[in-house]
Scaffold this motif. Sequence first.
Motif, PDB file in Angstrom:
ATOM      1  N   GLY A  86       2.190  -1.337  19.826  1.00  0.00           N
ATOM      2  CA  GLY A  86       2.944  -2.578  19.695  1.00  0.00           C
ATOM      3  C   GLY A  86       3.027  -3.142  18.293  1.00  0.00           C
ATOM      4  N   ASN A  87       2.603  -2.382  17.279  1.00  0.00           N
ATOM      5  CA  ASN A  87       2.662  -2.880  15.909  1.00  0.00           C
ATOM      6  C   ASN A  87       4.080  -2.783  15.354  1.00  0.00           C
ATOM      7  OD1 ASN A  87      -0.379  -3.191  15.388  1.00  0.00           O
ATOM      8  ND2 ASN A  87      -0.216  -1.077  16.091  1.00  0.00           N
ATOM      9  N   VAL A  88       4.401  -3.675  14.423  1.00  0.00           N
ATOM     10  CA  VAL A  88       5.682  -3.654  13.722  1.00  0.00           C
ATOM     11  C   VAL A  88       5.376  -3.435  12.245  1.00  0.00           C
ATOM     12  CG1 VAL A  88       7.874  -4.820  13.356  1.00  0.00           C
ATOM     13  CG2 VAL A  88       6.489  -5.389  15.361  1.00  0.00           C
ATOM     14  N   LEU A  89       5.861  -2.338  11.683  1.00  0.00           N
ATOM     15  CA  LEU A  89       5.568  -1.994  10.291  1.00  0.00           C
ATOM     16  C   LEU A  89       6.876  -1.667   9.590  1.00  0.00           C
ATOM     17  CD1 LEU A  89       3.369  -0.142  12.308  1.00  0.00           C
ATOM     18  CD2 LEU A  89       2.100  -0.478  10.178  1.00  0.00           C
ATOM     19  N   PHE A  90       7.184  -2.386   8.503  1.00  0.00           N
ATOM     20  CA  PHE A  90       8.481  -2.149   7.884  1.00  0.00           C
ATOM     21  C   PHE A  90       8.452  -2.368   6.372  1.00  0.00           C
ATOM     22  CE2 PHE A  90       8.498  -6.543   9.341  1.00  0.00           C
ATOM     23  CZ  PHE A  90       9.147  -7.274   8.353  1.00  0.00           C
ATOM     24  N   ASN A  91       9.240  -1.528   5.713  1.00  0.00           N
ATOM     25  CA  ASN A  91       9.476  -1.593   4.267  1.00  0.00           C
ATOM     26  C   ASN A  91       8.187  -1.708   3.466  1.00  0.00           C
ATOM     27  OD1 ASN A  91      12.196  -1.177   4.394  1.00  0.00           O
ATOM     28  ND2 ASN A  91      12.785  -3.302   4.047  1.00  0.00           N
ATOM     29  N   ASN A  92       7.145  -1.022   3.904  1.00  0.00           N
ATOM     30  CA  ASN A  92       5.914  -1.035   3.129  1.00  0.00           C
ATOM     31  C   ASN A  92       6.063  -0.178   1.884  1.00  0.00           C
ATOM     32  OD1 ASN A  92       3.864  -2.707   4.607  1.00  0.00           O
ATOM     33  ND2 ASN A  92       4.659  -1.435   6.276  1.00  0.00           N
ATOM     34  N   PHE A 129       4.201  -5.657   6.628  1.00  0.00           N
ATOM     35  CA  PHE A 129       5.428  -5.359   5.878  1.00  0.00           C
ATOM     36  C   PHE A 129       5.268  -5.699   4.393  1.00  0.00           C
ATOM     37  CE2 PHE A 129       5.707  -9.724   7.287  1.00  0.00           C
ATOM     38  CZ  PHE A 129       6.305 -10.418   6.256  1.00  0.00           C
ATOM     39  N   ASN A 130       6.097  -5.032   3.596  1.00  0.00           N
ATOM     40  CA  ASN A 130       6.256  -5.333   2.166  1.00  0.00           C
ATOM     41  C   ASN A 130       4.940  -5.311   1.396  1.00  0.00           C
ATOM     42  OD1 ASN A 130       8.971  -5.626   2.655  1.00  0.00           O
ATOM     43  ND2 ASN A 130       9.055  -7.830   2.294  1.00  0.00           N
ATOM     44  N   GLN A 131       4.050  -4.349   1.706  1.00  0.00           N
ATOM     45  CA  GLN A 131       2.874  -4.183   0.854  1.00  0.00           C
ATOM     46  C   GLN A 131       3.295  -3.491  -0.450  1.00  0.00           C
ATOM     47  OE1 GLN A 131       0.509  -5.680   2.655  1.00  0.00           O
ATOM     48  NE2 GLN A 131       1.772  -5.489   4.486  1.00  0.00           N
ATOM     49  N   PHE A 132       2.406  -3.496  -1.428  1.00  0.00           N
ATOM     50  CA  PHE A 132       2.598  -2.663  -2.613  1.00  0.00           C
ATOM     51  C   PHE A 132       2.295  -1.200  -2.269  1.00  0.00           C
ATOM     52  CE2 PHE A 132       2.443  -6.756  -4.504  1.00  0.00           C
ATOM     53  CZ  PHE A 132       3.017  -6.677  -5.764  1.00  0.00           C
ATOM     54  N   GLY A 133       1.338  -0.982  -1.370  1.00  0.00           N
ATOM     55  CA  GLY A 133       1.002   0.355  -0.915  1.00  0.00           C
ATOM     56  C   GLY A 133       1.521   0.599   0.493  1.00  0.00           C
ATOM     57  N   LEU A 134       0.710   1.239   1.314  1.00  0.00           N
ATOM     58  CA  LEU A 134       1.130   1.651   2.646  1.00  0.00           C
ATOM     59  C   LEU A 134       0.956   0.521   3.659  1.00  0.00           C
ATOM     60  CD1 LEU A 134       0.532   4.276   0.989  1.00  0.00           C
ATOM     61  CD2 LEU A 134      -0.092   5.351   3.138  1.00  0.00           C
ATOM     62  N   GLY A 135       1.657   0.674   4.775  1.00  0.00           N
ATOM     63  CA  GLY A 135       1.480  -0.293   5.848  1.00  0.00           C
ATOM     64  C   GLY A 135       0.129  -0.132   6.507  1.00  0.00           C
ATOM     65  N   LEU A 136      -0.096   1.027   7.133  1.00  0.00           N
ATOM     66  CA  LEU A 136      -1.390   1.347   7.723  1.00  0.00           C
ATOM     67  C   LEU A 136      -1.780   2.735   7.263  1.00  0.00           C
ATOM     68  CD1 LEU A 136      -2.800   0.695  11.209  1.00  0.00           C
ATOM     69  CD2 LEU A 136      -2.867   3.019  10.313  1.00  0.00           C
ATOM     70  N   GLN A 137      -2.925   2.824   6.603  1.00  0.00           N
ATOM     71  CA  GLN A 137      -3.431   4.119   6.162  1.00  0.00           C
ATOM     72  C   GLN A 137      -4.779   4.377   6.817  1.00  0.00           C
ATOM     73  OE1 GLN A 137      -3.157   6.400   2.314  1.00  0.00           O
ATOM     74  NE2 GLN A 137      -5.094   5.340   1.933  1.00  0.00           N
ATOM     75  N   ALA A 169       0.358  -9.201   8.042  1.00  0.00           N
ATOM     76  CA  ALA A 169      -0.084  -8.795   6.707  1.00  0.00           C
ATOM     77  C   ALA A 169       1.132  -8.487   5.849  1.00  0.00           C
ATOM     78  CB  ALA A 169      -1.007  -7.581   6.795  1.00  0.00           C
ATOM     79  N   TYR A 170       1.225  -9.110   4.683  1.00  0.00           N
ATOM     80  CA  TYR A 170       2.365  -8.848   3.813  1.00  0.00           C
ATOM     81  C   TYR A 170       1.994  -9.114   2.350  1.00  0.00           C
ATOM     82  CZ  TYR A 170       3.078 -13.965   4.089  1.00  0.00           C
ATOM     83  OH  TYR A 170       2.915 -15.332   4.044  1.00  0.00           O
ATOM     84  N   HIS A 171       2.707  -8.440   1.442  1.00  0.00           N
ATOM     85  CA  HIS A 171       2.617  -8.641  -0.007  1.00  0.00           C
ATOM     86  C   HIS A 171       1.215  -8.379  -0.549  1.00  0.00           C
ATOM     87  CE1 HIS A 171       6.264 -11.655   0.186  1.00  0.00           C
ATOM     88  NE2 HIS A 171       6.572 -10.417   0.585  1.00  0.00           N
ATOM     89  N   ASN A 172       0.457  -7.512   0.106  1.00  0.00           N
ATOM     90  CA  ASN A 172      -0.865  -7.172  -0.395  1.00  0.00           C
ATOM     91  C   ASN A 172      -0.774  -5.983  -1.346  1.00  0.00           C
ATOM     92  OD1 ASN A 172      -2.649  -9.030   1.250  1.00  0.00           O
ATOM     93  ND2 ASN A 172      -1.492  -8.008   2.882  1.00  0.00           N
ATOM     94  N   GLY A 173      -1.630  -5.988  -2.400  1.00  0.00           N
ATOM     95  CA  GLY A 173      -1.692  -4.873  -3.326  1.00  0.00           C
ATOM     96  C   GLY A 173      -1.254  -5.228  -4.734  1.00  0.00           C
TER      97      GLY A 173
END
Length: 729
Positions: A471-477, A447-455, A414-418
């Motif tokens: 095992g999730n990878v979440l970055f620069n959200n 990564f790189n959402q407009f909002g949070l990675g996982l809320q 998931a990326y660039h959402n929001g």
Amino acid sequence: MKIPKQLAVALLLVLLQGAGRAQKPILPAGGVVDLAGETRELAAGALIRLRGSNFATRTSRVPGQAMVESLQGVTVELQIGDSIKNAPLRLVSPETIEAQLPFDLTQAEIRIRVRNLDGVSDPDNATLLAAAPRLHTRVEFGRTHVSAFHQDGSPVTDDSPAAAGENISLVAGGLGPVDPPVPAGAEAPGDPLSYTVHGVTVRIGHVESAVSFAGLMPGTAGTYQINVQVPAELATGLHSITVESQGVSSQAGITIPVVNPDFKPNQFYVSPSGSPSGDGSREKPWDLATALAHPAAIKPGDTIWMLGGDYGNRKDRFESLLSGEPGRPIVLRQAPGVRATIQGGIVIRGRDAWYWGFEVTNDQYRDRTTENGTFGVEAFGPRTKLINLVVHDTIQGFSFWTPAEDAEAYGNIAYHNGYKGPQRGHGHGFYTQNRTGWKVIHDNIVFNQFGLGLQAYGSTAAFVENYDLRGNVLFNNGLAAGPLGRVDNIHFSGGKFVNRIRVEENFTYHTPTEGSGYNRFINTEEFPGTPTEGSIRNNYFIGGQFNEMSYWDRLTFTGNTIYTTQIQAMLSIRPDQQYAQHAWDNNSYFGRQVFYIQGRSNAVSQWRDVTRLDPNSKHDSNRPQGVWSFVRGNRYEPGRAHIVIYNWAGRNSVSVDVSKVLKRGVRYEIRDAQDFWGAPVATGAYNGNVIDIPMTGGNVSAVIGDTVPFQPKHTLPEFGVFVLIPLAP
């Protein structure tokens, strides 16, 4: 049923590791965990592991299965009220003890101490449950399966799956007292068999399975065996497996491979040029909307293949009513070798359906300062599985709501959402709530959402309970909203309380030099008296301004690695709570050594003095060194894996060993997650050697739109995430 001797837990091992004089043992709060599941949920008869320091001067292990009450003068004391008894031991070392709780302990609070020749530790307080079932597991080519055996004693594997209707044996722990009773630390007899006192329920593929035996495994100490029949109605494939006893369930996310040659599901097709008048064949495919309405021809267990191309009008979302049965899900899956894209979004209202491998986006979401796009994937259906999807440039990637009980999101990107509102970014990679059953969120790249990675955020009417993140990878959200827009990679809070969350083995990253972004696990100050517990273990929290863990009744925070130039951890408690209730130790902290307690800054020494936490943790004010690389195999697609690299050494390339997930001779490609649809960074036929992954340059997929506040830059060379994909022969 005979179980092979190699399964027996203990062999003769007496290892001498140095010498010298012992000291008074240190057993920190939370230092005692269940051996099979590494949790604080303990039951009578369970095998336990104690972690601390100064236990012994060397490592000693008893021969065979039978345990002893003392090794090297070390004992484990169990106090219930005024009564004290010793736990049988099978291993002691300077920092670890393995022991067994007696079977005759009743449900109560127990105080556990370690005594050696130089003194006795402070107690670790634990609550004993009537049962705390845990399945033993094994890893095969990166896939975590239950430890199970056929009747001939051979293991159940991907190449030798359990057959529908077959009787198999599971290996488990934590099932509580047995009858006839067996002394703790003694080998269980084969005649008579010793049965569990409490009932045991096994579900495979969410189908209740017939249990013919649940009790101690003959010839072992503290290990349980469950003989169970695989439900005859299961379809061929991977199925979840759980054990429940006394209202407590075993760990989430464990699977078992099953084959059913008698069940022959139908194969249907949809196409962008399909028609409602089609018959679902490859020659006359349906359109997607027709298939998702669940025509009468589609039966539980069937598969619908999505042929290549774009589906949807970029304005509306598809609605799925597909409903299978437990153990026989309906599968909507991208056909091999094509790129199938939903242009808009999909709302899932049916149950027991899997959505696999396709893309969801909106390439006409042009104004990224408004909510004039479409939501990506919204799941309401019980037992939904979202597998290896790619969701980007929508209002929100995944909306994973409370009605989707026992649902799973696995291997997605998931990326660039929001979008960017007047004050801040909106729209997250995942937005989720839950109350009943477990939400399993494993091995996603966000990564790189407009909002949070996982809320995971609740309200007075919406709950945040029963989550397993692994095992999730979440970055620069938050970065898509602007260079200073970094927000939470992971955020749990809101509602009446947050409860029963397991956040383990995840990888996060906010560019450390930027000093912005967070991870927050916050309960509420407003509802004292509601017991809350969580486990945050073995994660990598890298970069950002702070990590906050506040207002928990009981929190395990162990084995984590943190690097920040700002604040390592923020911890607050209510007046009715105590720091001593937390199991918080054996963490590694890099960078600026500042900790906040009740909103005030503290140095390491003050942090330890006030909270009595982190007695064995490591603190290094420097930046990490070297290279940390991780390969996590995909549960549903053999040979597929996520590769995570923290390249502190700044190398131009990093060599990665994928031999545990990819078989020799298989053709493969490796894609950069930040440019997933671009050219692969490596390709070839796997020869068993390491694969070199370039760590310089790097393209980033552009955020779709005409009014994009910020186009994120690549995280190379310091950090990279890659997807290993096996190719068809």
